[in-house]
Design a protein around this motif. Structure first.
Motif, PDB file in Angstrom:
ATOM      1  N   PHE A 313       6.803  11.596  -0.287  1.00 12.68           N
ATOM      2  CA  PHE A 313       7.266  11.577  -1.672  1.00 12.68           C
ATOM      3  C   PHE A 313       6.571  10.487  -2.482  1.00 12.68           C
ATOM      4  CE2 PHE A 313      11.332  13.578  -0.012  1.00 12.68           C
ATOM      5  CZ  PHE A 313      11.107  14.798  -0.616  1.00 12.68           C
ATOM      6  N   TRP A 314       6.411   9.308  -1.903  1.00 13.34           N
ATOM      7  CA  TRP A 314       5.761   8.202  -2.600  1.00 13.34           C
ATOM      8  C   TRP A 314       4.339   8.565  -2.995  1.00 13.34           C
ATOM      9  CZ3 TRP A 314       4.684   4.519  -5.591  1.00 13.34           C
ATOM     10  CH2 TRP A 314       3.666   3.600  -5.365  1.00 13.34           C
ATOM     11  N   ARG A 315       3.623   9.267  -2.119  1.00 15.10           N
ATOM     12  CA  ARG A 315       2.245   9.627  -2.411  1.00 15.10           C
ATOM     13  C   ARG A 315       2.114  10.548  -3.627  1.00 15.10           C
ATOM     14  NH1 ARG A 315      -2.078   9.728   1.283  1.00 15.10           N
ATOM     15  NH2 ARG A 315      -2.425  11.897   0.695  1.00 15.10           N
ATOM     16  N   VAL A 316       3.184  11.246  -3.992  1.00 12.54           N
ATOM     17  CA  VAL A 316       3.120  12.141  -5.151  1.00 12.54           C
ATOM     18  C   VAL A 316       2.809  11.358  -6.419  1.00 12.54           C
ATOM     19  CG1 VAL A 316       4.421  13.754  -6.590  1.00 12.54           C
ATOM     20  CG2 VAL A 316       4.691  13.821  -4.099  1.00 12.54           C
ATOM     21  N   ILE A 317       3.431  10.205  -6.580  1.00 14.31           N
ATOM     22  CA  ILE A 317       3.272   9.451  -7.834  1.00 14.31           C
ATOM     23  C   ILE A 317       2.469   8.168  -7.665  1.00 14.31           C
ATOM     24  CG2 ILE A 317       5.303  10.378  -8.978  1.00 14.31           C
ATOM     25  CD1 ILE A 317       6.775   7.763  -8.146  1.00 14.31           C
ATOM     26  N   GLU A 318       2.054   7.853  -6.468  1.00 14.44           N
ATOM     27  CA  GLU A 318       1.389   6.568  -6.226  1.00 14.44           C
ATOM     28  C   GLU A 318       0.222   6.328  -7.178  1.00 14.44           C
ATOM     29  OE1 GLU A 318      -0.734   4.062  -2.575  1.00 14.44           O
ATOM     30  OE2 GLU A 318      -0.267   6.186  -2.336  1.00 14.44           O
ATOM     31  N   ALA A 319      -0.700   7.284  -7.253  1.00 16.78           N
ATOM     32  CA  ALA A 319      -1.895   7.081  -8.071  1.00 16.78           C
ATOM     33  C   ALA A 319      -1.577   7.077  -9.559  1.00 16.78           C
ATOM     34  CB  ALA A 319      -2.938   8.151  -7.761  1.00 16.78           C
ATOM     35  N   HIS A 320      -0.420   7.591  -9.927  1.00 15.80           N
ATOM     36  CA  HIS A 320      -0.007   7.613 -11.333  1.00 15.80           C
ATOM     37  C   HIS A 320       0.634   6.297 -11.751  1.00 15.80           C
ATOM     38  CE1 HIS A 320       1.751   8.797 -15.084  1.00 15.80           C
ATOM     39  NE2 HIS A 320       2.965   8.972 -14.601  1.00 15.80           N
ATOM     40  N   VAL A 321       1.454   5.715 -10.874  1.00 10.65           N
ATOM     41  CA  VAL A 321       2.255   4.570 -11.298  1.00 10.65           C
ATOM     42  C   VAL A 321       1.634   3.212 -10.963  1.00 10.65           C
ATOM     43  CG1 VAL A 321       4.395   5.892 -11.211  1.00 10.65           C
ATOM     44  CG2 VAL A 321       3.672   4.592  -9.191  1.00 10.65           C
ATOM     45  N   VAL A 322       0.770   3.150  -9.967  1.00 12.82           N
ATOM     46  CA  VAL A 322       0.160   1.856  -9.635  1.00 12.82           C
ATOM     47  C   VAL A 322      -0.612   1.276 -10.827  1.00 12.82           C
ATOM     48  CG1 VAL A 322      -1.594   0.720  -8.207  1.00 12.82           C
ATOM     49  CG2 VAL A 322       0.151   2.151  -7.133  1.00 12.82           C
ATOM     50  N   PRO A 323      -1.392   2.084 -11.573  1.00  7.23           N
ATOM     51  CA  PRO A 323      -2.069   1.515 -12.745  1.00  7.23           C
ATOM     52  C   PRO A 323      -1.104   1.059 -13.839  1.00  7.23           C
ATOM     53  CG  PRO A 323      -3.134   3.551 -12.066  1.00  7.23           C
ATOM     54  CD  PRO A 323      -1.847   3.475 -11.333  1.00  7.23           C
ATOM     55  N   LEU A 324       0.159   1.421 -13.726  1.00  5.17           N
ATOM     56  CA  LEU A 324       1.157   1.036 -14.727  1.00  5.17           C
ATOM     57  C   LEU A 324       1.929  -0.205 -14.303  1.00  5.17           C
ATOM     58  CD1 LEU A 324       2.534   4.588 -15.621  1.00  5.17           C
ATOM     59  CD2 LEU A 324       0.656   3.322 -16.693  1.00  5.17           C
ATOM     60  N   GLY A 325       1.446  -0.894 -13.273  1.00  2.00           N
ATOM     61  CA  GLY A 325       2.043  -2.163 -12.889  1.00  2.00           C
ATOM     62  C   GLY A 325       2.909  -2.142 -11.651  1.00  2.00           C
ATOM     63  N   VAL A 326       3.019  -0.994 -10.996  1.00  2.00           N
ATOM     64  CA  VAL A 326       3.833  -0.904  -9.786  1.00  2.00           C
ATOM     65  C   VAL A 326       3.137  -1.622  -8.636  1.00  2.00           C
ATOM     66  CG1 VAL A 326       4.625   0.726  -8.010  1.00  2.00           C
ATOM     67  CG2 VAL A 326       5.057   1.195 -10.425  1.00  2.00           C
ATOM     68  N   ASP A 327       3.916  -2.335  -7.833  1.00  2.35           N
ATOM     69  CA  ASP A 327       3.390  -3.020  -6.658  1.00  2.35           C
ATOM     70  C   ASP A 327       3.268  -1.989  -5.534  1.00  2.35           C
ATOM     71  OD1 ASP A 327       2.758  -4.578  -4.502  1.00  2.35           O
ATOM     72  OD2 ASP A 327       4.313  -6.093  -4.867  1.00  2.35           O
ATOM     73  N   GLY A 328       2.133  -1.316  -5.506  1.00  2.00           N
ATOM     74  CA  GLY A 328       1.921  -0.274  -4.516  1.00  2.00           C
ATOM     75  C   GLY A 328       1.895  -0.808  -3.096  1.00  2.00           C
ATOM     76  N   ASP A 329       1.382  -2.007  -2.915  1.00  3.05           N
ATOM     77  CA  ASP A 329       1.324  -2.591  -1.580  1.00  3.05           C
ATOM     78  C   ASP A 329       2.726  -2.774  -1.011  1.00  3.05           C
ATOM     79  OD1 ASP A 329      -1.430  -2.669  -1.641  1.00  3.05           O
ATOM     80  OD2 ASP A 329      -1.516  -4.768  -2.284  1.00  3.05           O
ATOM     81  N   ALA A 330       3.661  -3.183  -1.862  1.00  2.00           N
ATOM     82  CA  ALA A 330       5.033  -3.394  -1.397  1.00  2.00           C
ATOM     83  C   ALA A 330       5.657  -2.080  -0.939  1.00  2.00           C
ATOM     84  CB  ALA A 330       5.872  -4.020  -2.504  1.00  2.00           C
ATOM     85  N   ILE A 331       5.426  -1.004  -1.690  1.00  2.00           N
ATOM     86  CA  ILE A 331       6.000   0.284  -1.310  1.00  2.00           C
ATOM     87  C   ILE A 331       5.273   0.858  -0.106  1.00  2.00           C
ATOM     88  CG2 ILE A 331       6.528   2.619  -2.105  1.00  2.00           C
ATOM     89  CD1 ILE A 331       6.789   1.526  -4.919  1.00  2.00           C
ATOM     90  N   ASP A 332       3.963   0.646  -0.026  1.00  2.00           N
ATOM     91  CA  ASP A 332       3.221   1.083   1.156  1.00  2.00           C
ATOM     92  C   ASP A 332       3.783   0.446   2.421  1.00  2.00           C
ATOM     93  OD1 ASP A 332       1.494   2.696  -0.266  1.00  2.00           O
ATOM     94  OD2 ASP A 332      -0.082   1.179  -0.428  1.00  2.00           O
ATOM     95  N   THR A 333       4.156  -0.811   2.330  1.00  2.00           N
ATOM     96  CA  THR A 333       4.708  -1.498   3.495  1.00  2.00           C
ATOM     97  C   THR A 333       5.977  -0.812   3.987  1.00  2.00           C
ATOM     98  OG1 THR A 333       3.794  -3.613   2.758  1.00  2.00           O
ATOM     99  CG2 THR A 333       5.596  -3.699   4.352  1.00  2.00           C
ATOM    100  N   VAL A 334       6.769  -0.319   3.067  1.00  2.00           N
ATOM    101  CA  VAL A 334       8.022   0.356   3.426  1.00  2.00           C
ATOM    102  C   VAL A 334       7.762   1.669   4.152  1.00  2.00           C
ATOM    103  CG1 VAL A 334      10.116   1.439   2.503  1.00  2.00           C
ATOM    104  CG2 VAL A 334       9.264  -0.710   1.510  1.00  2.00           C
ATOM    105  N   PHE A 335       6.763   2.427   3.677  1.00  2.00           N
ATOM    106  CA  PHE A 335       6.591   3.799   4.166  1.00  2.00           C
ATOM    107  C   PHE A 335       5.418   4.000   5.126  1.00  2.00           C
ATOM    108  CE2 PHE A 335       8.758   4.710  -0.018  1.00  2.00           C
ATOM    109  CZ  PHE A 335       9.957   5.094   0.555  1.00  2.00           C
TER     110      PHE A 335
END
Length: 371
Positions: A313-335
């Motif tokens: 599910f995270w991969r669906v929006i990852e490339a969309h929201v990371v450029p908007l300031g989301v800490d993708g590394d933090a969420i990657d660590t979870v999943f």
């Protein structure tokens, strides 16, 4: 001509997706016949297309959206998604791979078959992860790894692999296809291609055919309804408020394209992206929370399964929201499946990491709801 499409769509799931594609590039010569098991959630006359030049025989509507063009075979792709989900639930990964790569439900007039793998392996279907990791990561990599038990799914239990396949196909692949068609519709409109049969409105119709289609329970539409039920963001009946908003935006965008209004169609595409972000933010938060609960109940196997679902599910929006300031590394660590379930925190950690994108997109806490 302007750079391809609007920024929000280009930053989403399909890097370089623009072009005059009507889905033909997805087709593979593989035989097969259309399924007789079409179902859907009906149509509503209130959303009939605005006046303008439309084909003589547009496809009957789905889920409150009236098609302006012929997408009769496009809307059947989701039946392959249903079949894949059933097969992996039965432990038949080989059969699921045959459906994924060979298709069968969506057959064009010329006898060619649209396949999920055909779309997933196209250059213009890249997930956009190359923006972050430096190398292209086709959508197919995730699904094929889950089907074959390789890569991040090497050594994983069948139940974990099944969730990777099912959630990957229904959500990563189908949402990417939706965004691709929205992007292609806007590109055609930018070029002045408003042909009533194959122009901008046709690609826009295809987007709804892939988002809802002949069986919404197996499409992203169904995911939105289920997550809304989890978070208390349900509108009329059992319909997600996000789905209501996406439907309204799709209707508005269709009518704008039939009227030749690119600016209004761009605004509608942004509204669709907002709705998708709500749904898949909810999904990421939910599955991170479930992992926490599983571990508290000393059920590491269930936690691993939920971790795999959250990753898809995270991969669906990852490339969309990371450029908007989301800490993708933090969420990657979870999943990330290279980590043990529970690493990086749970639902609240994911919610906090996603918040910058919500603020940018005008998404409120009420839009997300509470699990």
């Amino acid at each position: 001509m302007r750079r391809c499409c609007i920024a929000l769509v280009v930053l989403a799931l399909v890097a370089g997706s623009c072009g005059n594609d009507d889905g033909a590039g997805v087709r593979e010569l593989d035989g097969g016949s259309a399924s007789d098991s079409e179902t859907g959630s009906g149509s509503a006359s209130s959303s009939a297309p605005a006046s303008g030049s439309v084909p003589a025989e547009p496809t009957e509507g789905d889920g409150g959206y009236e098609y302006a063009t012929d997408v009769a075979s496009h809307r059947l792709v989701v039946l392959d998604v249903c079949d894949i989900a059933r097969l992996v639930d039965e432990g038949d990964f080989e059969g699921a791979a045959e459906v994924y790569r060979g298709g069968g439900a969506s057959v064009a007039d010329d006898g060619t078959v649209r396949t999920l793998a055909g779309f997933a392996t196209r250059e213009d279907a890249q997930h956009g992860l190359d923006d972050y990791y430096g190398t292209p990561t086709p959508l197919d990599d995730f699904v094929s790894a889950a089907l074959e038990g390789t890569g991040p799914f090497a050594g994983e239990a069948d139940d974990v692999r099944a969730q990777g396949v099912e959630k990957g196909v229904q959500n990563q692949l189908m949402v990417a296809w939706v965004v691709h068609e929205l992007s292609s519709a806007l590109e055609k409109a930018d070029e002045g291609n408003f042909d009533p049969a194959e122009g901008a409105a046709h690609n826009w119709d295809e987007a709804w055919a892939f988002y809802h289609g002949a069986q919404p329970d197996c499409a992203p539409y169904g995911t939105a309804d289920r997550r809304a039920a989890d978070f208390g963001t349900v509108g009329e009946g059992d319909t997600a408020l996000a789905n209501e908003a996406i439907l309204a935006a799709m209707v508005a965008g269709r009518d704008a394209l039939l009227d030749g209004d690119l600016e209004a169609a761009e605004a509608a595409a942004n509204a669709v992206m907002q709705g998708l972000t709500i749904t898949y933010s909810q999904a990421a938060i939910r599955y991170a929370t479930l992992v926490e609960q599983d571990l508290a109940e000393s059920d590491p196997d269930q936690a691993r399964e939920h971790q795999a679902e959250g990753l898809a599910f995270w991969r669906v929006i990852e490339a969309h929201v990371v450029p908007l300031g989301v800490d993708g590394d933090a969420i990657d660590t979870v999943f990330d499946l290279t980590n043990e379930p529970g690493a990086g925190g749970g639902g609240e950690a994911v919610r906090a990491a996603l918040r910058p994108a919500w603020e940018t997109l005008g998404i409120t806490d009420a839009d997300i709801g509470e699990l």
